[in-house]
Scaffold this motif. Sequence first.
Motif, PDB file in Angstrom:
ATOM      1  N   ASP B 339       0.858  -1.197   0.000  1.00 58.79           N
ATOM      2  CA  ASP B 339       0.000   0.000   0.000  1.00 58.79           C
ATOM      3  C   ASP B 339       0.888   1.239   0.000  1.00 58.79           C
ATOM      4  N   ALA B 340       0.310   2.347  -0.396  1.00 59.30           N
ATOM      5  CA  ALA B 340       1.052   3.604  -0.336  1.00 59.30           C
ATOM      6  C   ALA B 340       1.475   3.873   1.109  1.00 59.30           C
ATOM      7  N   PRO B 341       2.712   4.393   1.308  1.00 60.05           N
ATOM      8  CA  PRO B 341       3.262   4.499   2.661  1.00 60.05           C
ATOM      9  C   PRO B 341       2.602   5.585   3.520  1.00 60.05           C
ATOM     10  N   ASP B 342       2.702   5.386   4.824  1.00 56.82           N
ATOM     11  CA  ASP B 342       2.319   6.397   5.819  1.00 56.82           C
ATOM     12  C   ASP B 342       0.925   6.963   5.614  1.00 56.82           C
ATOM     13  N   GLY B 343      -0.004   6.103   5.244  1.00 63.82           N
ATOM     14  CA  GLY B 343      -1.375   6.559   5.114  1.00 63.82           C
ATOM     15  C   GLY B 343      -1.612   7.503   3.952  1.00 63.82           C
ATOM     16  N   THR B 356       8.679   0.153  -2.898  1.00 60.22           N
ATOM     17  CA  THR B 356       8.022  -0.105  -1.620  1.00 60.22           C
ATOM     18  C   THR B 356       7.569  -1.568  -1.545  1.00 60.22           C
ATOM     19  N   THR B 357       6.994  -2.057  -2.641  1.00 61.94           N
ATOM     20  CA  THR B 357       6.563  -3.460  -2.704  1.00 61.94           C
ATOM     21  C   THR B 357       7.744  -4.393  -2.460  1.00 61.94           C
ATOM     22  N   ARG B 358       8.862  -4.116  -3.105  1.00 58.53           N
ATOM     23  CA  ARG B 358      10.034  -4.991  -2.983  1.00 58.53           C
ATOM     24  C   ARG B 358      10.686  -4.855  -1.606  1.00 58.53           C
ATOM     25  N   GLY B 359      10.692  -3.638  -1.075  1.00 59.27           N
ATOM     26  CA  GLY B 359      11.264  -3.423   0.255  1.00 59.27           C
ATOM     27  C   GLY B 359      10.471  -4.144   1.339  1.00 59.27           C
TER      28      GLY B 359
END
Lengths: 95, 497
Positions: B339-343, B356-359
């Motif tokens: 999901d997109a980070p930090d809301g 972000t997906t891979r991290g």
Amino acid sequence: MSITRETVEQAARLARLTVADADKDRLAGELSAILGFVEQLNAIDTSDVEPLTSVVGATARMRKDAVTAGDEPERILANAPDRVTDFYAVPKVVE
Amino acid sequence: MTDLNRLTIAAASAGLAKGEFSARELTQSCVDAMDALSDLGAFITPTPDLALEAADQADAKRKGGEDVPLLGIPLGIKDLFCTEGVQTTAASKILQGFVPTYESSVTTNLLRDGAVFLGKLNLDEFAMGSSNTTSYYGNVVNPWQSASKPDMQLVPGGSSGGSASAVAARLCLGATGTDTGGSIRQPAAFCGITGLKPTYGRCSRWGIVAFASSLDQAGPMARSVEDCAILLGSMAGFDAKDTTAVDTPVPDYTAELSAGVKGLKIGLPREYRVDGMPAEIEQLWQQSAQWLRDQGAEVVEISLPHTHSALPAYYIVAPAEASSNLARYDGVRYGFRADAPDGLPEFSSLEDMYATTRGEGFGAEVQRRIMIGAYVLSAGYYDAYYNKARRVRSLIARDFTEAFEQVDAILTPTTPSAAFGITEEPSGVEMYMNDVFTVPASMAGIPGISLPAGLSSDGLPLGVQLLGRPFDEVGLLRVAQSLEDAAGFTATPQLMA
């Protein structure tokens, strides 16, 4: 070779990985250890050696350049996190 | 009939053929064993209902007069092989929920020959590890316990740790593994079973989640040399879908098992004596050489001068190929998407979504390796690291080619230690040393087999490794059978169903 935080950031960018700031120093140490370990290869003379490209010495097989599969959108999209009709969908982004 | 799950594949096949028991009874005994020892964590996705259904079908086929080599034999499948309709994770969060719509070529071959699949076995994430502690789905426990610390959980080795643990604990009769730098042979040694890495190209890689494509090779793990020979006969074969699958006939791998080693020449490479290796491993190695000598083989010392360059070269080549192979996991086509980070309602870019997906989707060891891979392949470093490693690889392969002009097989220890505790696991480069004896054969693409030859002073199994000429698995298995006969290894793990 000692890896800096900046090199970690560059490698993470190349690998398309989001790395938390808090992890960068740890990763710098770990990557330095691995690269330090592999550096012993520099002591080996390989000036008259070709890089090994295939362990079985096989040459690429040729085949007819023809369509052999396709028209199976359901099988291909079965695991898509998101789709719109017969296409993969990605989240809307602000470019 | 009890304890059917403890039979070898050869014995179970004979029992099925004679009608002493059904495939359903045999499979049920394995399903019961899996239930009883589920704490080992050997399976990520057990499929008991599918297995019993397949067993019934095998019984029906047998009634109808069908006879194929593995008809009704229950096997475990490493969760790196894509199985149609059954979740395939590679032990990674990033593939959680991935249900392939196709079957890998190796498992297709096993199904063609009548095998019954009990489920998908745990492994190190993307097969990267030597202890099966990097799986997103939990650690695998070795069914063996040491005499001095019976309460300490031991690693099964890796990456095929679930396969080794399940075979050793008698949850299945055999299993598939894959070996990139020792991932069949090292866990086989730690769990007291037999594991064979065939020649690169002998088994198709199609449908196996890729780690390092120039090294990956599927192979059998079982409780005897003969069972490995039987399984390889089904797993191996040409496949037009894998450009590196070799188009040579699959021989009868059991044909020469009883031929003995009289007149054969066996080499002991002097470079396989490493600092800090326990004396009992050296002793078992020498004892194994003596067993072969007693059966008529000539044992000679040989030299493989680039042995100690194999591991550092491997830790360039394998991560480089992994970074390329794992580029496909981007959250678009299959598997996990972050999901997109930090809301935030949205990602700032598509690349941000990938990263972000891979991290979030890859574990720490996988991230380390793909970063190393990206680094050694990057502009300015490609020649210094990647091409250097591939040149060294040529030297390693040449060592073996020259050795096999003098000897028919090479005998070494499989690992420099017995299984260690899950909590006393070495870190980083020290962990990589587990594979110091298995990686050279991987780099050269030659076949290798590990078989249990004795117990450590602490009661843990120790393996010895035999290496053979490319595509001479028949000859390799012949030597292995002689060694198995002489070693007479009958010890069993403390946790056994």
